[in-house]
Design an enzyme around this catalytic site. Structure first.
Site, PDB file in Angstrom:
ATOM      1  N   ARG A  64      21.466  22.459 -56.361  1.00  0.00           N
ATOM      2  CA  ARG A  64      21.636  21.343 -55.511  1.00  0.00           C
ATOM      3  C   ARG A  64      20.952  20.318 -56.177  1.00  0.00           C
ATOM      4  NH1 ARG A  64      21.480  23.296 -49.686  1.00  0.00           N
ATOM      5  NH2 ARG A  64      23.832  24.023 -49.687  1.00  0.00           N
ATOM      6  N   HIS A 203      21.546  46.242 -59.943  1.00  0.00           N
ATOM      7  CA  HIS A 203      21.181  46.304 -61.423  1.00  0.00           C
ATOM      8  C   HIS A 203      20.472  47.669 -61.482  1.00  0.00           C
ATOM      9  CE1 HIS A 203      17.100  45.643 -59.255  1.00  0.00           C
ATOM     10  NE2 HIS A 203      16.566  45.736 -60.217  1.00  0.00           N
ATOM     11  N   LYS A 207      20.231  50.400 -65.374  1.00  0.00           N
ATOM     12  CA  LYS A 207      19.002  50.859 -65.918  1.00  0.00           C
ATOM     13  C   LYS A 207      19.424  52.071 -67.028  1.00  0.00           C
ATOM     14  CE  LYS A 207      15.774  49.489 -62.453  1.00  0.00           C
ATOM     15  NZ  LYS A 207      15.165  48.505 -63.198  1.00  0.00           N
ATOM     16  N   GLU A 241       6.890  50.937 -55.598  1.00  0.00           N
ATOM     17  CA  GLU A 241       6.386  49.595 -56.642  1.00  0.00           C
ATOM     18  C   GLU A 241       4.896  49.357 -56.192  1.00  0.00           C
ATOM     19  OE1 GLU A 241       9.812  46.541 -56.649  1.00  0.00           O
ATOM     20  OE2 GLU A 241       9.690  47.338 -54.714  1.00  0.00           O
ATOM     21  N   HIS A 265      20.323  50.364 -54.128  1.00  0.00           N
ATOM     22  CA  HIS A 265      19.689  51.123 -55.309  1.00  0.00           C
ATOM     23  C   HIS A 265      19.301  52.593 -54.984  1.00  0.00           C
ATOM     24  CE1 HIS A 265      19.014  47.114 -56.365  1.00  0.00           C
ATOM     25  NE2 HIS A 265      17.916  47.107 -55.918  1.00  0.00           N
ATOM     26  N   LYS A 365       6.551  49.148 -50.884  1.00  0.00           N
ATOM     27  CA  LYS A 365       5.884  48.195 -51.730  1.00  0.00           C
ATOM     28  C   LYS A 365       4.474  48.652 -51.743  1.00  0.00           C
ATOM     29  CE  LYS A 365       9.259  45.034 -52.401  1.00  0.00           C
ATOM     30  NZ  LYS A 365       9.864  44.825 -53.631  1.00  0.00           N
TER      31      LYS A 365
HETATM   32  C1  BG6 Z   1      15.219  44.355 -56.001  1.00  0.00           C
HETATM   33  C2  BG6 Z   1      14.608  44.181 -54.647  1.00  0.00           C
HETATM   34  O1  BG6 Z   1      16.760  44.357 -55.790  1.00  0.00           O
HETATM   35  O2  BG6 Z   1      14.944  45.367 -56.839  1.00  0.00           O
HETATM   36  C3  BG6 Z   1      13.203  43.945 -55.012  1.00  0.00           C
HETATM   37  O3  BG6 Z   1      15.405  42.950 -54.077  1.00  0.00           O
HETATM   38  C4  BG6 Z   1      12.611  45.176 -55.922  1.00  0.00           C
HETATM   39  O4  BG6 Z   1      12.543  44.102 -53.660  1.00  0.00           O
HETATM   40  C5  BG6 Z   1      13.609  45.345 -57.223  1.00  0.00           C
HETATM   41  O5  BG6 Z   1      11.444  44.748 -56.365  1.00  0.00           O
HETATM   42  C6  BG6 Z   1      13.005  46.534 -57.746  1.00  0.00           C
HETATM   43  O6  BG6 Z   1      13.795  46.362 -59.079  1.00  0.00           O
HETATM   44  P1  BG6 Z   1      13.139  46.724 -60.544  1.00  0.00           P
HETATM   45  O7  BG6 Z   1      14.116  46.715 -61.723  1.00  0.00           O
HETATM   46  O8  BG6 Z   1      11.900  45.610 -60.733  1.00  0.00           O
HETATM   47  O9  BG6 Z   1      12.463  48.174 -60.308  1.00  0.00           O
END
Ligand code: BG6
Length: 512
Positions: A64, A203, A207, A241, A265, A365
């Site tokens: 935008r 994603h 990995k 994390e 995930h 987290k």
């Molecule tokens: C994301 C989440 O899909 O994956 C995040 O939205 C998370 O909250 C992240 O921190 C973790 O991915 P990675 O690759 O950093 O372990």
């Protein structure tokens, strides 16, 4: 630990290179956003430094914000430079890429058709063979609009047969926020795009060590015979994390850990661990098996959440020597927030292979350490002949470590050196050589360019995972998550309720 044996990878293991994809035009919607800055452009740069981009390609960022191509290029350059690992930024490699980056501001419906038309001469100049990838790096609330506008502008149309001129659409997570919205999103996508054109992101699937789960299971004859309820006691899947929600308070408040980490995930990690061997390493077969096992998880009864779920939200604490504020004090978060930042879930897969083997999943987290792993806990030996010589014989465990270190650990029992009979654990480990892993997002982009959907979720997988979780999320939200979750201190192992979940089954979590 009394002994360690390190098994080195053979030299061929480090020579597995990708092929360069064919020409393409990558459209990035939401190009001025966080994802483009943190993941997409650094990954494109990584691909170029690895000589994995073709001779001919074009990148069109749109958003935008009104800005010139020059300004956009400058901003991306700074972002990629500051994200470069170890501060090593190759100006020349970036410039090769930068010259092909263009920016087009967009607003409103007609803008999509106009943008596609404007791209035609650029596509000719950069000889992209009319191969187009539409990457939706926009917030989920904008998915419907972008998909509809692209569809109406006939962006899904593929001009040629076979590989001559493709149109792929990449949809970032979260894919919907419950079963119904995910189904609606699939219906909308399929109104315009065929399933082979749709790339649903997770994603984690890209990995290196996650991809290795299938290689490991199905190319070593010694594991598959014991990969079942005769030999496995339980499985723990962890994604802990140390980071918090960073600048994503508004998104996270809407999402919470179950939508953010579990629906995609965590359940994909379970799927790869528990799925049956596909008959071939082919996209439809692999995705089909992943979907099948997700559909075999025992449905969760929302009236009995205490039997399988523990939720938590982080309070103030310390990680890595740093004072951490409570989740409720983070920017963009309500001071009364009822959003869970931690969840532990006990799941059962209802089939012959897994009957009676619980899968314990946890993700949070601001935990004590960053750790992503799948840990297979084998059953104890049926009878010990070493009574009087050794204490309790610890059962074997196999840990597939995803991050921060990518490795495999197998714990065995062995005689400790010395004249006395003395048993102790021995670790066999294989650590991936550092720096050879292609970053997950780079792999994702490469696969879209090559038309390989194996590392993307199919509609059935998304559906099965939402069907499992939606009733629980609804229930938890209806009674107010606050009433069922416990606070845990930032930098800790998580809430006590998660320990209690395993303690009821006579088990403990692997320490973080
Ligand atoms: C994301 C989440 O899909 O994956 C995040 O939205 C998370 O909250 C992240 O921190 C973790 O991915 P990675 O690759 O950093 O372990």
């Amino acid at each position: 630990m009394a002994g360690t044996t390190v098994l080195e990878a053979g030299p061929q293991a480090v020579r597995c290179e990708f092929e360069r994809p064919g020409p393409f035009n990558l459209f990035i919607f939401g190009a001025t956003g966080d994802l483009a800055k943190r993941k997409i452009f650094p990954s494109l740069y990584q691909l170029n430094t690895l000589s994995l981009l073709p001779e001919d390609f074009l990148i069109v960022g749109s958003g935008r914000k009104s800005m010139s191509t020059e300004e956009f290029r400058r901003q991306m350059r700074e972002d990629v430079r500051s994200a470069a690992p170890g501060g090593r930024f190759d100006q020349g490699k970036w410039e090769e890429l930068e010259g092909r980056v263009h920016y087009m501001p967009m607003e409103g419906r007609g803008a999509y058709g106009a943008m596609l038309e404007k791209c035609v001469p650029l596509e000719k100049r950069y000889r992209t063979c009319r191969n187009r990838i539409f990457y939706l790096a926009v917030p989920p609330s904008a998915f419907d609009d972008v998909i509809t506008n692209l569809g109406e502008a006939e962006a899904a149309r593929e001009p040629g047969e076979g590989n001559e001129g493709y149109s792929h659409i990449v949809v970032e997570k979260p894919f919907g926020r419950d079963t119904e919205s995910a189904r609606r999103l699939n219906v909308l996508l399929r109104r315009y795009f065929r399933e082979e054109q749709i790339y649903r992101m997770d994603h984690f699937l890209a990995k290196e060590t996650v991809q290795n789960i299938l290689m490991f299971r199905f190319s070593n004859a010694i594991f598959e015979p014991v990969w079942n309820n005769h030999y496995i006691d339980h499985v723990q899947i962890t994604s802990a994390e140390t980071i918090g929600i960073e600048r994503r308070g508004a998104y996270y408040e809407e999402s919470g850990v179950l939508r953010d980490m579990f629906q995609n995930h965590m359940l994909h990690l379970l799927a790869l661990t528990a799925m049956e061997p596909p008959s071939a390493f082919a996209t439809a077969r692999v995705r089909g098996e992943r979907a099948k096992v997700l559909g075999s998880i025992k449905p969760l009864d929302p009236r009995r959440t205490d039997e399988f779920l523990a939720l938590g939200q982080y309070g103030p604490g310390r990680t890595d020597g740093e004072e951490i504020p409570a989740y409720r004090s983070e920017p963009g978060v309500s001071p009364q927030s009822g959003t869970a930042t931690y969840a532990a879930l006990k799941l059962e897969v209802e089939n012959w292979r897994w009957r009676g083997v619980p899968f314990y999943l946890r993700s949070g987290k601001r935990m004590a350490s960053r750790r992503g792993e799948i840990s297979i806990h084998f059953k104890p030996v049926p009878h010990t002949i070493f009574k009087g010589y050794a204490g309790e014989i610890e059962p074997n465990t196999l840990t597939l470590c995803i991050q921060p270190n990518e490795k495999l650990d197998l714990f065995l029992q062995a005689k400790q050196p010395g004249s006395r009979i003395c048993l102790g654990p021995v670790r066999l480990d294989y650590t991936y050589p550092e720096g050879i892993a292609t970053a997950d997002y780079a792999r994702i982009l490469l696969d879209c360019m090559q038309g390989d959907q194996m590392l993307f979720a199919c509609a059935e997988e998304v559906d099965a995972s939402w069907e499992l979780l939606t009733p629980v999320i609804r229930k938890a939200e209806s009674i107010g998550m606050k009433d069922i979750f416990q606070d845990y201190a930032a930098g800790s192992q998580g809430p006590a309720a998660a320990d209690a979940l395993l303690a009821r089954d006579g088990r403990v979590w692997d320490p973080l």
